[in-house]
Design a protein around this motif. Structure first.
Motif, PDB file in Angstrom:
ATOM      1  N   GLU A 122      16.697  10.940  18.773  1.00 52.33           N
ATOM      2  CA  GLU A 122      17.623  10.851  17.647  1.00 52.33           C
ATOM      3  C   GLU A 122      17.050   9.886  16.606  1.00 52.33           C
ATOM      4  O   GLU A 122      16.748   8.742  16.920  1.00 52.33           O
ATOM      5  N   THR A 123      16.918  10.393  15.391  1.00 53.71           N
ATOM      6  CA  THR A 123      16.453   9.522  14.316  1.00 53.71           C
ATOM      7  C   THR A 123      17.616   9.288  13.353  1.00 53.71           C
ATOM      8  O   THR A 123      18.290  10.237  12.952  1.00 53.71           O
ATOM      9  N   ILE A 124      17.853   8.024  13.042  1.00 52.39           N
ATOM     10  CA  ILE A 124      18.980   7.677  12.185  1.00 52.39           C
ATOM     11  C   ILE A 124      18.453   7.318  10.803  1.00 52.39           C
ATOM     12  O   ILE A 124      17.548   6.493  10.667  1.00 52.39           O
ATOM     13  N   GLU A 125      19.055   7.947   9.801  1.00 51.07           N
ATOM     14  CA  GLU A 125      18.560   7.756   8.441  1.00 51.07           C
ATOM     15  C   GLU A 125      18.979   6.401   7.875  1.00 51.07           C
ATOM     16  O   GLU A 125      20.048   5.884   8.194  1.00 51.07           O
ATOM     17  N   ASN A 126      18.113   5.897   7.023  1.00 52.84           N
ATOM     18  CA  ASN A 126      18.390   4.649   6.314  1.00 52.84           C
ATOM     19  C   ASN A 126      18.688   3.478   7.249  1.00 52.84           C
ATOM     20  O   ASN A 126      19.541   2.649   6.978  1.00 52.84           O
ATOM     21  N   ALA A 127      17.997   3.453   8.359  1.00 48.75           N
ATOM     22  CA  ALA A 127      18.125   2.311   9.263  1.00 48.75           C
ATOM     23  C   ALA A 127      16.723   1.809   9.606  1.00 48.75           C
ATOM     24  O   ALA A 127      15.766   2.596   9.660  1.00 48.75           O
ATOM     25  N   GLY A 128      16.633   0.506   9.844  1.00 47.83           N
ATOM     26  CA  GLY A 128      15.344  -0.105  10.144  1.00 47.83           C
ATOM     27  C   GLY A 128      15.156  -0.311  11.635  1.00 47.83           C
ATOM     28  O   GLY A 128      15.783   0.362  12.460  1.00 47.83           O
ATOM     29  N   HIS A 129      14.276  -1.280  11.954  1.00 46.27           N
ATOM     30  CA  HIS A 129      13.915  -1.515  13.351  1.00 46.27           C
ATOM     31  C   HIS A 129      15.136  -1.909  14.179  1.00 46.27           C
ATOM     32  O   HIS A 129      15.298  -1.453  15.309  1.00 46.27           O
ATOM     33  N   SER A 130      15.993  -2.775  13.621  1.00 48.45           N
ATOM     34  CA  SER A 130      17.182  -3.188  14.379  1.00 48.45           C
ATOM     35  C   SER A 130      18.302  -2.193  14.138  1.00 48.45           C
ATOM     36  O   SER A 130      19.396  -2.537  13.673  1.00 48.45           O
ATOM     37  N   VAL A 131      18.024  -0.970  14.481  1.00 54.48           N
ATOM     38  CA  VAL A 131      18.953   0.128  14.206  1.00 54.48           C
ATOM     39  C   VAL A 131      20.261  -0.070  14.967  1.00 54.48           C
ATOM     40  O   VAL A 131      21.326   0.328  14.497  1.00 54.48           O
ATOM     41  N   GLN A 132      20.196  -0.713  16.134  1.00 53.54           N
ATOM     42  CA  GLN A 132      21.431  -0.900  16.910  1.00 53.54           C
ATOM     43  C   GLN A 132      22.385  -1.867  16.208  1.00 53.54           C
ATOM     44  O   GLN A 132      23.570  -1.895  16.510  1.00 53.54           O
ATOM     45  N   MET A 133      21.871  -2.667  15.253  1.00 50.38           N
ATOM     46  CA  MET A 133      22.736  -3.511  14.439  1.00 50.38           C
ATOM     47  C   MET A 133      23.082  -2.811  13.129  1.00 50.38           C
ATOM     48  O   MET A 133      24.221  -2.799  12.697  1.00 50.38           O
ATOM     49  N   GLU A 134      22.081  -2.242  12.511  1.00 47.51           N
ATOM     50  CA  GLU A 134      22.266  -1.716  11.158  1.00 47.51           C
ATOM     51  C   GLU A 134      23.113  -0.443  11.162  1.00 47.51           C
ATOM     52  O   GLU A 134      23.831  -0.174  10.202  1.00 47.51           O
ATOM     53  N   ASP A 143      14.809   5.593  10.715  1.00 45.57           N
ATOM     54  CA  ASP A 143      13.681   6.225  10.005  1.00 45.57           C
ATOM     55  C   ASP A 143      12.942   5.241   9.102  1.00 45.57           C
ATOM     56  O   ASP A 143      11.840   5.506   8.671  1.00 45.57           O
ATOM     57  N   LYS A 144      13.561   4.080   8.837  1.00 45.39           N
ATOM     58  CA  LYS A 144      12.902   3.085   7.970  1.00 45.39           C
ATOM     59  C   LYS A 144      12.329   1.917   8.787  1.00 45.39           C
ATOM     60  O   LYS A 144      12.209   0.805   8.283  1.00 45.39           O
ATOM     61  N   ASP A 145      11.994   2.187  10.042  1.00 45.54           N
ATOM     62  CA  ASP A 145      11.481   1.124  10.916  1.00 45.54           C
ATOM     63  C   ASP A 145      10.141   0.607  10.399  1.00 45.54           C
ATOM     64  O   ASP A 145       9.186   1.369  10.260  1.00 45.54           O
ATOM     65  N   ALA A 162       8.538   5.000  13.368  1.00 42.56           N
ATOM     66  CA  ALA A 162       9.483   5.980  13.891  1.00 42.56           C
ATOM     67  C   ALA A 162       8.745   7.204  14.444  1.00 42.56           C
ATOM     68  O   ALA A 162       9.274   7.921  15.297  1.00 42.56           O
ATOM     69  N   SER A 163       7.516   7.419  13.975  1.00 43.39           N
ATOM     70  CA  SER A 163       6.748   8.577  14.460  1.00 43.39           C
ATOM     71  C   SER A 163       6.459   8.478  15.958  1.00 43.39           C
ATOM     72  O   SER A 163       6.182   9.497  16.608  1.00 43.39           O
ATOM     73  N   GLY A 178       5.802   0.611  23.537  1.00 42.12           N
ATOM     74  CA  GLY A 178       5.295   1.325  24.700  1.00 42.12           C
ATOM     75  C   GLY A 178       5.057   2.802  24.480  1.00 42.12           C
ATOM     76  O   GLY A 178       4.619   3.511  25.382  1.00 42.12           O
ATOM     77  N   LEU A 179       5.371   3.295  23.262  1.00 41.89           N
ATOM     78  CA  LEU A 179       5.175   4.728  23.004  1.00 41.89           C
ATOM     79  C   LEU A 179       3.974   5.010  22.117  1.00 41.89           C
ATOM     80  O   LEU A 179       3.691   6.160  21.791  1.00 41.89           O
ATOM     81  N   GLY A 180       3.261   3.989  21.728  1.00 39.40           N
ATOM     82  CA  GLY A 180       2.092   4.174  20.874  1.00 39.40           C
ATOM     83  C   GLY A 180       1.430   2.829  20.640  1.00 39.40           C
ATOM     84  O   GLY A 180       1.980   1.791  20.997  1.00 39.40           O
ATOM     85  N   GLU A 181       0.258   2.873  20.011  1.00 41.65           N
ATOM     86  CA  GLU A 181      -0.504   1.629  19.836  1.00 41.65           C
ATOM     87  C   GLU A 181      -0.048   0.801  18.641  1.00 41.65           C
ATOM     88  O   GLU A 181      -0.114  -0.418  18.667  1.00 41.65           O
ATOM     89  N   GLU A 182       0.400   1.477  17.589  1.00 45.62           N
ATOM     90  CA  GLU A 182       0.659   0.739  16.343  1.00 45.62           C
ATOM     91  C   GLU A 182       1.847  -0.212  16.505  1.00 45.62           C
ATOM     92  O   GLU A 182       2.842   0.113  17.130  1.00 45.62           O
ATOM     93  N   ILE A 183       1.707  -1.343  15.893  1.00 41.86           N
ATOM     94  CA  ILE A 183       2.809  -2.287  15.754  1.00 41.86           C
ATOM     95  C   ILE A 183       2.517  -3.128  14.524  1.00 41.86           C
ATOM     96  O   ILE A 183       1.341  -3.371  14.196  1.00 41.86           O
ATOM     97  N   ASN A 184       3.562  -3.549  13.832  1.00 40.81           N
ATOM     98  CA  ASN A 184       3.385  -4.356  12.627  1.00 40.81           C
ATOM     99  C   ASN A 184       3.083  -5.799  13.039  1.00 40.81           C
ATOM    100  O   ASN A 184       3.985  -6.585  13.313  1.00 40.81           O
ATOM    101  N   SER A 185       1.785  -6.117  13.083  1.00 38.92           N
ATOM    102  CA  SER A 185       1.439  -7.457  13.560  1.00 38.92           C
ATOM    103  C   SER A 185       1.813  -8.518  12.531  1.00 38.92           C
ATOM    104  O   SER A 185       1.975  -9.686  12.871  1.00 38.92           O
TER     105      SER A 185
END
Lengths: 329, 373, 341
Positions: B343-355, B323-325, B330-331, B234-241
């Protein structure tokens, strides 16, 4: 067995249809007999000539969505059930445009769209299948009927006897037709069926059983009409034994040395179902013989075309070997 | 009786059904000086491998569990204490623990997921924590369910009731998604607040769930105390289809493991149980159709259909991103309104709340406290 | 939501859910409705083991008892499938296939091919197999290889309740004839099974456990034997990968090759007799397709080439056990050590 059933029960259109069906079967089989001798037809074929009145008399009561399960001697049932004659001929020649794309051949001619559950290479293979088709009709609440044709040989198979009991237990809309042509391959019914008439076996399963002259279209038609009506009305299964003769051997190439000298010639003179039919409708003044002659000519033409087209038709391709095993795999 | 401070490092309970965990590796040597929250040991749990954080400052004095050991929840992994504490005290501590520790019963009673009818749709949810504080409602993303909050919900529920729900088409909720668009999901969550008798809630959403949270905050400002957007759509158009389509298409283990690896900076964290659970969900009748409908509605032509104006959200907004989403860039965090905390968390991917569960939990906890003050 | 139910309940639930979903699904077999016509209660049995118990009460017109006439009712399943139903017929013990095999392999299996691709035969034959209940030679065999041999049939051999439900639903919805093998010893085994309907695709193996040292392919109940063996071997530092094919036709060859290409070693655990078994088939396929990756000769752990015995003392020797599986794994490791030396 006297000729009690009367042609007057049928409309002229029905009579002409029945005659055309019987004549088509006869012409188809006689021609196959000739063509087989040339060596062009692969495998082996079992011819129905002489028994046409049975397939025609029974199946003339069935609609396109009723079911028929047949035998290794199945061309007649397929033609009577409306299978495409040219497609059948191509199938017998093993061609890609055959009714089963050359995968089945003479013994497995089937067309489910026509309610034809197949000729069957296994003696006694059909009766369990019609129990299933009958169950299907019953569960789905249609008034469809399923008819199995079985020979005197098949009448001794456990499948047939089990199926008569099952159909009775489940009260299925099923008719078991036994085509007793006197021989299981080379073995006479005098040897292989002991005790009472096959039709009397019905008593043991609590279902009606009758014996009729299988050369007499009108007798078969009448008995089948009653059995099929009973089935449609929820009255359960019936057994019809048709005593009949075949004009050819068990399969083509059978020298038939087990038969009496002149047995077939005498049958052709005295018991032929087509002659019987012509005589009866003519004497009743229902149809002009010229009309029947015209049908004979048209049928001859059809079978000629069927054979010519079958011979010219392409073989299946190598890739066809592997298709049609599963719907998905 | 010891007067010195000795802290035990225990096997955590991540999720309702966790009864034991396997030690993957120690992340620090014995003798390391630790701050509270430092990652000490990696444990394989049901969903993903995760790091256990130090519960207190001190020195890692003893690695009790060895790599590969299976330890029951609550079992002793290690011992943390000041450097001055003699080894004999540490030995005695370990000995006493081992003599007295009783593992939790396998079927220990805990909160169980429940179902509620919302607009004729059966919705599954899980509630943890009882108090009068403003509740937090957690909203998962595309293909997710309440289990994506396995490392967060219990921790966050010490301060306030925390609800997690399965959106239609997901988890244990009805599989019929209807139009499967953002408004329909927002309507379900609003209906959920009504059904739970929640007047006002903090909302936190992950990915697609973030867009749902933002949409509710825009449509019903009076119901929303704060919004936490985690790797949010919801914050931008891009998504990894490729991820979206890969998730829909994957029906075999290895394929799904690869797809799920996209969610993490370290794809090795994905466990067989997570893969199994996602495959089991995807096999349910109606899920294929549901995911297809949602993807067609929210992510048509490889782009996000709904780009929201976050500046219209009146409540405080926290934006968290790894930052590795690899799924939502992440932009997109930069597209949040100027009032939002990012807040940007380093070395975490899309599921940052798990990682990076510990960090995310601290960020949310601090943010909610601030929003309420 | 998942909850723990037994293997038997999982199959019963699959049948019930499919009967609810699709009115053309019918269930029949000996005592399946519970013993019709008897003076006692309806739905008394639900098949000899009770797998169909409770269905008759919900769908009385679609759950039928049969006379003990396997030829007739298995053939009826074929005929019904070719004419618009999705029958599930119960062949009580697979050992009884001898009295009805024609209906399975000459009729149902061949309709589609013989009739030039125009037939669909969506039927399931549920059948019990396996040794372990002292039922002796005519009630204990593991005959799935015989059916796997037949083109036109699909063969399913689930190893746990979750798979049993998903595979049964997939089998009922499948348009080809499926022989569904239920190991009688597994009926009481519990597992997590979702309440909802779900399909597990036929022809997709499961990696029950991942490991780099040896691939164990195990079928049906043998999966649990392999798991017990793998637990024991883990203590010796051996990491076993266990592949459960779940269906023997289609067979997920790729999953097996992928695993063997990684481990270089194969042990196949198959409860059937050894000759022309799944074990010999899989070993041959691997030998042909993964030869360059093999570090040791594949090993087969099967029942001996004998009928199942009656005496518990003998039957316990007949079925492969974890010790035999572990021994076979060690042999593959030992052989490779010698090869390297």
């Amino acid at each position: 067995m006297t000729e009690v059933a009367s042609p007057q029960e049928l409309s002229k259109e029905d009579l002409l249809d029945a005659y055309r069906t019987m004549r088509t079967i006869r012409e188809f089989e006689e021609r196959l007999h000739t063509e087989f001798a040339t060596g062009e037809i692969p495998g082996f074929v079992h011819l129905y000539a002489g028994e046409e009145a049975i397939a025609t008399g029974v199946i003339s009561h069935l609609g396109a969505d009723d079911y028929v399960a047949s035998t290794h001697r199945g061309h007649g049932h397929a033609i009577a059930k409306g299978c495409d004659v040219k497609g059948m001929m191509k199938e017998i020649y093993g061609k890609a445009e055959g009714l089963c794309h050359g995968k089945g051949g003479s013994m497995h001619i089937a067309d489910l769209d026509k309610g034809m559950l197949g000729a069957n290479g296994i003696v006694g293979g059909g009766p369990p299948l019609v129990c299933g088709a009958g169950l299907s009709a019953k569960v789905r609440g249609t008034n469809q009927v399923a008819v199995s044709f079985t020979g005197d040989g098949g009448s001794n198979q456990g499948t047939t006897l089990e199926s008569m009991n099952l159909a009775s237990v489940w009260n299925l809309p099923v008719v078991f037709v036994i085509e007793n042509n006197g021989y299981a391959e080379a073995t006479s019914t005098n040897f292989s069926v002991k005790g009472i008439d096959i039709a009397k076996r019905a008593d043991g399963f609590g279902i009606p059983g009758v014996t009729v002259d299988g050369h007499d279209f009108f007798a078969v038609h009448e008995a089948a009409g009653e059995a099929i009506r009973r089935a449609r009305e929820g009255g359960g299964p019936s057994l019809i034994e048709c005593k009949v003769n075949r004009y050819f051997g068990h399969f083509e190439g059978d020298a038939q040395t087990y038969r009496a000298e002149n047995e077939v010639e005498n049958l052709r003179c005295e018991k032929d179902c087509l002659d019987n039919f012509r005589r009866r409708v003519a004497s009743a003044g229902l149809i002009d013989e010229g009309e029947l002659d015209r049908i004979d000519e048209e049928v001859k033409q059809l079978i000629n075309e069927a054979v010519e087209e079958a011979k010219a038709a392409p073989d299946p391709k190598a890739d066809d070997l592997l298709t049609d095993v599963y719907v998905s795999y | 009786m010891s007067t010195v401070q000795i802290t035990r490092l225990s096997m955590p309970k991540w999720g309702l059904s966790m009864t034991e965990g396997t030690v993957v590796q120690w992340l620090v040597e014995e003798g390391t000086i630790l701050e509270q929250g430092d990652e000490v040991i990696e444990v394989e749990s049901e969903k993903i491998n995760n790091a256990v954080e130090s519960p207190a400052p001190g020195v890692l004095r003893r690695q009790v569990a060895k790599e590969g050991d299976v330890v029951p929840v609550g079992g002793l992994l290690g011992v943390i204490a000041d450097a001055e504490v003699p080894d004999s005290e540490i030995d005695a501590f370990v000995e006493e623990f081992e003599a007295t520790f009783v593992p939790e019963e396998e079927e220990a009673a805990g909160p169980e997921p429940e179902k509620v009818e919302i607009g004729g749709k059966s919705i599954q949810y899980l509630k943890m924590g009882e108090s009068d504080a403003t509740p937090l409602v957690l909203i998962h993303g595309f293909g997710g369910d309440i289990n994506i909050w396995v490392f967060n919900q219990e921790t966050l529920s010490t301060e306030r009731p925390v609800y997690a729900l399965d959106l239609p088409g997901h988890g244990g909720s009805v599989k019929d998604v209807g139009s499967g668009d953002l408004d329909s999901f927002a309507g379900i969550v609003a209906g959920f607040l009504d059904a739970m008798g929640i007047e006002k809630a903090h909302l936190a959403g992950h990915s697609m769930g973030g867009a749902v949270a933002a949409a509710i905050a825009i449509q019903h400002p009076e119901r929303v105390a704060s919004v936490t957007l985690i790797a949010s759509a919801g914050l931008g158009e891009e998504i990894n289809s490729d991820y979206i389509e890969g998730f829909i298409a994957a029906n075999r283990r290895r394929e799904m493991k690869r797809v799920l690896g996209t969610l993490f900076a370290n794809p090795d964290l994905v466990t067989r149980q997570l893969v199994n659970d996602v495959l089991a969900y995807k096999r349910l009748d109606g899920v294929d159709e549901a995911l297809r409908a949602v993807a067609d509605s929210l992510f048509p032509d490889g782009k996000q259909a709904n780009v929201l104006d976050i500046s219209r959200i009146q409540a405080p907004v926290l934006v968290i991103w790894g930052d590795k989403d690899e799924v939502v860039p992440a932009s997109h965090a930069q597209n949040a309104s100027s009032g939002a905390k990012v807040e940007t968390i380093e070395n975490a991917g899309h599921s940052v709340q798990m990682e990076a569960a510990g960090k995310v939990n601290r960020l949310i906890s601090g943010f909610l406290d601030e929003a309420e003050s | 939501m998942a909850r723990r139910i037994t293997f038997m309940q999982a199959i019963n639930e699959a049948l019930a859910q499919e009967m609810e979903r699709d009115e053309t699904v019918v269930v029949f077999g000996e005592d399946n409705a519970g013993g019709a016509g008897a003076p006692g209660e309806d739905d008394a049995w639900g098949g000899v083991m009770g797998v169909t118990k409770g269905l008759y009460g919900k769908y009385p017109g679609r759950v039928l008892d049969t006379p003990i006439s396997e030829s007739a009712f298995v053939g009826a399943a074929a005929g019904a499938a070719a004419s618009g139903l999705r029958p599930v017929a119960e062949l009580m013990f697979v050992d009884f296939f001898g009295v009805c095999m024609d209906q399975i392999y000459n009729q149902a299996a061949k309709f589609r091919y013989m009739f030039g691709g125009k037939a669909v035969t969506p039927m399931v034959i549920r059948t019990m197999f396996g040794a372990g209940i002292r039922a002796a030679a005519q009630h204990s065999q593991s005959l799935y290889p015989i059916f796997t041999h037949i083109p036109g049939l699909k063969v399913v051999v689930p190893s746990n309740p979750y798979d049993a439900k998903g595979l049964m639903i997939a089998s009922i919805r499948d348009d080809d004839p499926v022989i569904f093998f239920e190991n009688k010893v597994l009926y009481s085994v519990e597992g997590d099974v979702p309440e909802e309907s779900y399909e597990i695709p036929l022809g997709e193996a499961e990696y029950v456990r991942e490991g780099d040292d040896v691939t164990i392919v195990a079928i049906g109940r043998m999966v649990s034997m392999a798991e017990q063996a793998a637990d024991a071997l883990e203590d010796e530092g051996v990491e076993c990968e266990i592949v459960d094919p779940r269906t023997t036709s289609p067979l997920d060859e790729e999953a097996i090759y992928e695993s063997v290409e990684n481990t270089g070693r194969l042990v196949v655990v198959d409860e059937s007799n050894p000759r022309c078994s799944l074990a010999s088939d899989i070993a041959a396929l691997v030998a042909q397709n993964c030869f360059d990756h093999l570090k040791a000769a594949p090993r087969m752990v099967t029942a001996p080439h004998t009928p199942p015995p009656f005496s518990p003392a003998l039957e316990d020797l007949y079925v492969p056990d974890p010790e035999r599986v572990a021994a076979a794994v060690r042999e593959t490791l030992g052989t490779s050590d010698r090869a390297r030396a």
